[in-house]
Design a protein around this motif. Structure first.
Motif, short mmCIF file in Angstrom:
data_model
loop_
_atom_site.label_atom_id
_atom_site.label_comp_id
_atom_site.label_asym_id
_atom_site.label_seq_id
_atom_site.Cartn_x
_atom_site.Cartn_y
_atom_site.Cartn_z
N CYS A 18 0.61 -1.32 -0.07
CA CYS A 18 0.01 -0.06 0.06
C CYS A 18 0.77 1.32 0.03
O CYS A 18 0.37 2.47 -0.15
N ASP A 19 2.09 1.24 0.16
CA ASP A 19 3.00 2.52 0.24
C ASP A 19 4.02 2.21 -0.89
O ASP A 19 4.88 1.49 -1.16
N ARG A 20 3.67 3.20 -2.08
CA ARG A 20 4.64 2.78 -3.36
C ARG A 20 5.96 3.27 -3.02
O ARG A 20 6.92 3.13 -3.85
N TYR A 21 6.36 3.73 -1.91
CA TYR A 21 7.67 4.19 -1.78
C TYR A 21 8.46 3.42 -0.66
O TYR A 21 9.35 3.80 -0.15
N ALA A 22 7.65 2.29 -0.25
CA ALA A 22 8.29 1.41 0.73
C ALA A 22 9.26 0.48 0.27
O ALA A 22 9.09 -0.07 -0.88
N ILE A 23 10.13 -0.03 1.34
CA ILE A 23 11.02 -1.22 0.93
C ILE A 23 10.89 -1.98 2.16
O ILE A 23 11.08 -1.42 3.25
N GLY A 24 10.99 -3.42 2.00
CA GLY A 24 11.04 -4.24 3.16
C GLY A 24 11.91 -5.52 2.77
O GLY A 24 12.38 -5.58 1.54
N TYR A 25 11.66 -6.62 3.58
CA TYR A 25 12.25 -8.01 2.97
C TYR A 25 11.44 -8.88 3.92
O TYR A 25 10.84 -8.63 4.98
N ILE A 26 11.26 -10.11 3.03
CA ILE A 26 10.60 -11.29 3.61
C ILE A 26 11.30 -12.62 3.17
O ILE A 26 11.85 -12.37 2.35
N SER A 27 10.46 -13.42 3.87
CA SER A 27 11.11 -15.07 3.36
C SER A 27 10.53 -15.15 1.80
O SER A 27 9.51 -14.81 1.37
N ILE A 46 15.33 -27.98 8.02
CA ILE A 46 14.38 -28.44 7.26
C ILE A 46 14.27 -27.95 5.86
O ILE A 46 13.60 -28.56 5.08
N ALA A 47 14.94 -26.82 5.79
CA ALA A 47 14.88 -26.25 4.33
C ALA A 47 15.91 -24.95 4.34
O ALA A 47 16.52 -24.73 5.18
N VAL A 48 16.01 -24.50 3.07
CA VAL A 48 16.89 -23.39 2.80
C VAL A 48 15.84 -22.36 2.13
O VAL A 48 15.14 -22.56 1.36
N ASP A 49 15.68 -21.15 2.68
CA ASP A 49 14.92 -20.16 2.20
C ASP A 49 15.70 -19.01 1.81
O ASP A 49 16.47 -18.48 2.54
N GLY A 50 15.14 -18.21 1.04
CA GLY A 50 15.63 -16.97 0.37
C GLY A 50 15.06 -15.78 1.29
O GLY A 50 14.01 -16.00 1.53
N ILE A 51 15.84 -14.73 1.10
CA ILE A 51 15.11 -13.64 1.73
C ILE A 51 14.85 -12.56 0.32
O ILE A 51 15.77 -12.51 0.01
N ALA A 52 13.61 -12.34 0.16
CA ALA A 52 13.45 -11.49 -1.10
C ALA A 52 13.45 -9.97 -0.25
O ALA A 52 12.84 -9.73 0.74
N VAL A 53 13.85 -9.09 -0.94
CA VAL A 53 13.80 -7.68 -0.91
C VAL A 53 12.83 -7.06 -1.78
O VAL A 53 12.52 -7.30 -3.02
N ILE A 54 11.60 -6.41 -1.00
CA ILE A 54 10.30 -6.20 -1.76
C ILE A 54 9.96 -4.64 -1.77
O ILE A 54 10.32 -4.01 -0.92
N VAL A 55 9.62 -4.46 -2.95
CA VAL A 55 8.99 -2.91 -3.04
C VAL A 55 7.56 -2.92 -3.56
O VAL A 55 7.02 -3.94 -3.77
N ASN A 56 6.93 -1.72 -3.76
CA ASN A 56 5.57 -1.70 -4.16
C ASN A 56 5.59 -2.04 -5.54
O ASN A 56 6.63 -1.85 -6.26
N LYS A 57 4.52 -2.58 -6.17
CA LYS A 57 4.52 -3.17 -7.55
C LYS A 57 4.37 -1.86 -8.43
O LYS A 57 5.12 -1.97 -9.80
N GLU A 58 4.22 -0.61 -8.19
CA GLU A 58 4.24 0.46 -8.86
C GLU A 58 5.79 1.23 -8.84
O GLU A 58 5.73 2.08 -9.68
N ASN A 59 6.61 0.83 -7.99
CA ASN A 59 7.83 1.38 -8.01
C ASN A 59 8.72 0.49 -9.12
O ASN A 59 8.88 -0.33 -9.62
N PRO A 60 9.31 1.75 -10.18
CA PRO A 60 9.88 1.10 -11.41
C PRO A 60 11.42 0.42 -10.81
O PRO A 60 11.76 -0.17 -11.89
N VAL A 61 11.86 0.65 -9.55
CA VAL A 61 13.27 0.10 -9.59
C VAL A 61 12.95 -1.52 -9.50
O VAL A 61 12.14 -2.05 -8.74
N GLY A 62 13.67 -2.09 -10.39
CA GLY A 62 13.74 -3.70 -10.52
C GLY A 62 14.98 -4.23 -10.05
O GLY A 62 15.12 -5.68 -9.90
N ASN A 63 16.18 -3.61 -9.67
CA ASN A 63 17.47 -4.37 -9.52
C ASN A 63 18.04 -3.41 -8.35
O ASN A 63 18.33 -2.07 -8.80
N LEU A 64 18.80 -4.18 -7.45
CA LEU A 64 19.62 -3.16 -6.42
C LEU A 64 20.76 -4.19 -6.21
O LEU A 64 20.62 -5.27 -6.30
#
Length: 289
Positions: free
Chosen positions: A86-95, A250-268
């Motif tokens: 809901c925040d087009r200027y946000a950045i976070g991280y998740i499983s 029990i597993a290996v998981d990646g951490i995804a850096v996430i942004v809003n879908k309207e953010n044009p930044v696609g690579n960091l």
């Protein structure tokens, strides 16, 4: 030390109003970056700050988390995704295993955040999913642990976008009965729900209660016997091992850096992510050039 945050988000109450505000305008790189992080005790945060160099050693070998004081703190994976959505200027991280189409995962150093890239080594932002137990757990708990590590349990892991650990052993239940309490990481919890569901078809006599919090709480509860099995999205610390518990991967998981879908930044780059989360970069124009 910069891990004393000024803002905290404990729920999704702000989401509706935020969505209404941002729906009316287009993305502007001149706007400030809304940094979202996880709470202290989160295994995802612990792995994230280590992998991106946000946690640094200072004099005496002490590790310090330099996450910016301006970061808003979310207390679960679900809250993190909801606020980034809901925040087009946000950045976070998740499983990575929790990623859905409500947000966008950016490439890191040109590599897509996906299981195949973790497996081939091109996406390097990954960490273990562990369960934590003591010696002498109940027969019912042992049966569920055996299922998780079996060929059948690991097929559930692979089917939910995680990298399974090697297992060639078919599951054979010990036919135990009783209650098993599993507690801890909100990152591990979604796939644990799938494992619990699959396990029921093998042994209906065991009732499993799942309690979601964070890795540190899950480990502490396993140490104290408050739960039978702890969930952790990080490795045990030496002090925790000394508390009489051990971990099982029990597993290996990646951490995804996430942004809003309207953010044009696609690579960091990893360096850019570090500078965003330590507060050196505060505007999207810093990484939009």
């Amino acid at each position: 030390m910069k891990n004393n945050v000024k803002k905290a988000i404990a729920g999704i109450a702000i989401v509706s109003s935020a969505c209404a505000v941002f729906a009316a305008a287009k993305f502007s790189a001149r706007k400030s970056i809304s940094v979202l992080s996880r709470e202290d005790g989160s295994g995802t945060r612990s792995a994230f700050v280590e992998l991106f160099g946000i946690e640094k050693k200072v004099a005496g070998g002490i590790k310090v988390d330099y996450t910016t004081d301006e970061a808003a703190i979310t207390n679960s994976t679900a809250v993190m995704m909801a606020n980034v959505a809901c925040d087009r200027y946000a950045i976070g991280y998740i499983s990575l295993g929790s990623l859905n189409n409500s947000v966008k995962a950016v490439k890191i150093d040109g590599a897509d955040a996906c299981v195949s890239n973790i497996d081939n080594g091109s996406y390097k932002i990954s960490r273990p999913f562990n369960i934590v137990v003591r010696d002498g757990i109940s027969d019912a708990a042992r049966d569920f642990v055996s299922f998780i590590s079996s060929r059948e349990g690991q097929s559930v892991i692979a089917a939910n976008n995680y990298i399974k650990v090697p297992s060639t052993k078919a599951f054979v239940s010990n036919n135990a009965s009783g209650k098993v309490v599993v507690a801890g990481s909100s990152s591990v919890s979604p796939v644990m729900e799938k494992l619990v569901e699959a396990y029921r078809s093998h042994n209906e006599n065991v009732r499993i209660e799942l309690q979601t919090s964070d890795s540190t709480t899950g480990i502490a509860n396993a140490m104290s016997g408050t739960c039978d099995i702890g969930m952790a999205s990080r490795s045990l610390k030496q002090t925790e091992r000394a508390g009489g518990v051990y971990e099982i991967a029990i597993a290996v998981d990646g951490i995804a850096v996430i942004v809003n879908k309207e953010n044009p930044v696609g690579n960091l780059s990893r360096e850019q992510v570090e500078k965003i989360f330590t507060g050196e970069y505060t505007k999207w124009s810093s990484v939009s050039r």
